[in-house]
Design a protein around this motif. Sequence first.
Motif, PDB file in Angstrom:
ATOM      1  N   UNK A 181       0.861  -1.176   0.000  1.00 37.75           N
ATOM      2  CA  UNK A 181       0.000   0.000   0.000  1.00 37.75           C
ATOM      3  C   UNK A 181       0.903   1.233   0.000  1.00 37.75           C
ATOM      4  N   UNK A 182       0.677   2.131  -0.957  1.00 37.42           N
ATOM      5  CA  UNK A 182       1.585   3.277  -1.105  1.00 37.42           C
ATOM      6  C   UNK A 182       0.808   4.575  -1.199  1.00 37.42           C
ATOM      7  N   UNK A 183       1.408   5.627  -0.676  1.00 40.10           N
ATOM      8  CA  UNK A 183       0.866   6.982  -0.800  1.00 40.10           C
ATOM      9  C   UNK A 183       2.036   7.928  -1.045  1.00 40.10           C
ATOM     10  N   UNK A 184       1.751   9.089  -1.617  1.00 43.89           N
ATOM     11  CA  UNK A 184       2.801  10.079  -1.847  1.00 43.89           C
ATOM     12  C   UNK A 184       3.257  10.708  -0.529  1.00 43.89           C
ATOM     13  N   UNK A 185       4.540  10.996  -0.490  1.00 41.32           N
ATOM     14  CA  UNK A 185       5.102  11.675   0.673  1.00 41.32           C
ATOM     15  C   UNK A 185       5.069  13.181   0.463  1.00 41.32           C
ATOM     16  N   UNK A 186       4.723  13.904   1.517  1.00 41.40           N
ATOM     17  CA  UNK A 186       4.815  15.358   1.510  1.00 41.40           C
ATOM     18  C   UNK A 186       6.177  15.763   2.076  1.00 41.40           C
ATOM     19  N   UNK A 187       6.536  17.016   1.869  1.00 38.19           N
ATOM     20  CA  UNK A 187       7.796  17.504   2.425  1.00 38.19           C
ATOM     21  C   UNK A 187       7.849  17.275   3.933  1.00 38.19           C
ATOM     22  N   UNK A 188       9.062  17.034   4.416  1.00 41.57           N
ATOM     23  CA  UNK A 188       9.318  16.756   5.834  1.00 41.57           C
ATOM     24  C   UNK A 188       8.715  15.433   6.298  1.00 41.57           C
ATOM     25  N   UNK A 189       8.396  14.568   5.327  1.00 45.04           N
ATOM     26  CA  UNK A 189       8.014  13.207   5.662  1.00 45.04           C
ATOM     27  C   UNK A 189       6.593  12.990   6.110  1.00 45.04           C
ATOM     28  N   UNK A 190       5.705  13.962   5.872  1.00 48.95           N
ATOM     29  CA  UNK A 190       4.307  13.782   6.270  1.00 48.95           C
ATOM     30  C   UNK A 190       3.553  12.974   5.213  1.00 48.95           C
ATOM     31  N   UNK A 191       2.549  12.239   5.679  1.00 48.43           N
ATOM     32  CA  UNK A 191       1.735  11.428   4.777  1.00 48.43           C
ATOM     33  C   UNK A 191       0.501  10.961   5.538  1.00 48.43           C
TER      34      UNK A 191
END
Length: 305
Positions: free
Chosen positions: A249-259
Motif C-alpha cells: 500500500x503506497x501513498x505520496x510523501x509530503x515535504x518533511x516526511x508527512x503522509x
Amino acid sequence: MRFFTLLAALLPTLALATPTKRWNAGDADTRILNFELALAELETAFYDEGLRRFDENACRTAQLPEFARGRFGEIQQHEREHADFLREAVRESGADPLGPCRYRFRFEDPRAFARESLDISTIVAAAFTGALGHLENRDYNVVNGLTLSVEARQAGWVNSAIFRKNPWNTAFDTSLTFRQAWTALDRFIETCPPEYEELVPSQAVRAFARLETIGRLVAGQRGQLRFRGVEDCERRGLFVVFKTGLEEFRVRLENNGFFVVPPQVANTGANFIFVTSNDKAVCDENIVAGPTLYQFDFSSYDNYN
C-alpha cells in the motif's frame, strides 16, 4: 545437537551426488548460508545479552508471564543451534564461515527486550522466506524452511503470549531481499568484520538509508517519517510503501516526511515501511530509505467480530 544429526544425515547423500562439491551446490548458495549465519549470530548475541541482564525476578517485576524467561531461554537455544548448524554447513562446503559482528542492543527492561525479540524474529523470518527463491540446493531449501517456520513461531508466541496481541499478521507472511533484511536489522549492528562484503550475496550487507517513524502511526491518520533528504519529498516524487504479506500500500510523501497512513493497514500486524523513488513495486533498485518494521497490532481475540 539435533541440527548436527540432520546435517550428518544429509551430507553423505550430497557427497554421493556431487563428490567434488560435497554439501554445497555452488558459491551462490554458500554466500546465502553465510548471510543467514550472520543473522543467527545476531540473534544468539541478542538472547545471550538479554538473559544475562534479566533474571526471573526482573521479568516478574516487569509483569511478564511466569513462563516467559524460560521460553526465551528455549529460543536462545534455538538460535545457538541455528548458528552452529549454518557454521558447520559453510565449513563443509569448503568456504570460510563468518564471525559475529559487534552489536548494539538498547533494551533497558524485560518488556523492551521482548519487543525487540518480536521485531528481530519477524525480520529474520522474512529474510529466510526471501532466500527460498535463491537457494539452488534442495536440501538447503528444506533446512531453510525448517528454520524460518521456527522464527515465525517465535514471533507469534512473543506477540500473543507476552503482549496478548495477534499471533500472526495476514494470511501470508512477508519476504525481504537480503539487503532489505539487513537494513531492517541495521539498528542492532555496530560494526562487522571486513570479510562480510566478500562472503555474502552482492551488496547484502550494504544497508539502505535509515528510516524511522515519528510517533505512533494510525491507519487513516497523518503520520511522519524521518530519513536523509526528508525535507524535499515532493520535488523528488517520493512514495511511502507499507508491505505486508503479498500486499503493498503506497501513498505520496509530503515535504518533511508527512503522509496519510493507508487505511488498509489496520489490523494487518507486521508491516515493512519503505520510501521509494516511484510508484512501482518495491525492489532494491527503487528504495530510497528503509525498510523499518512497524506493528499494526490487533487483539489476540477474534479480529472479525
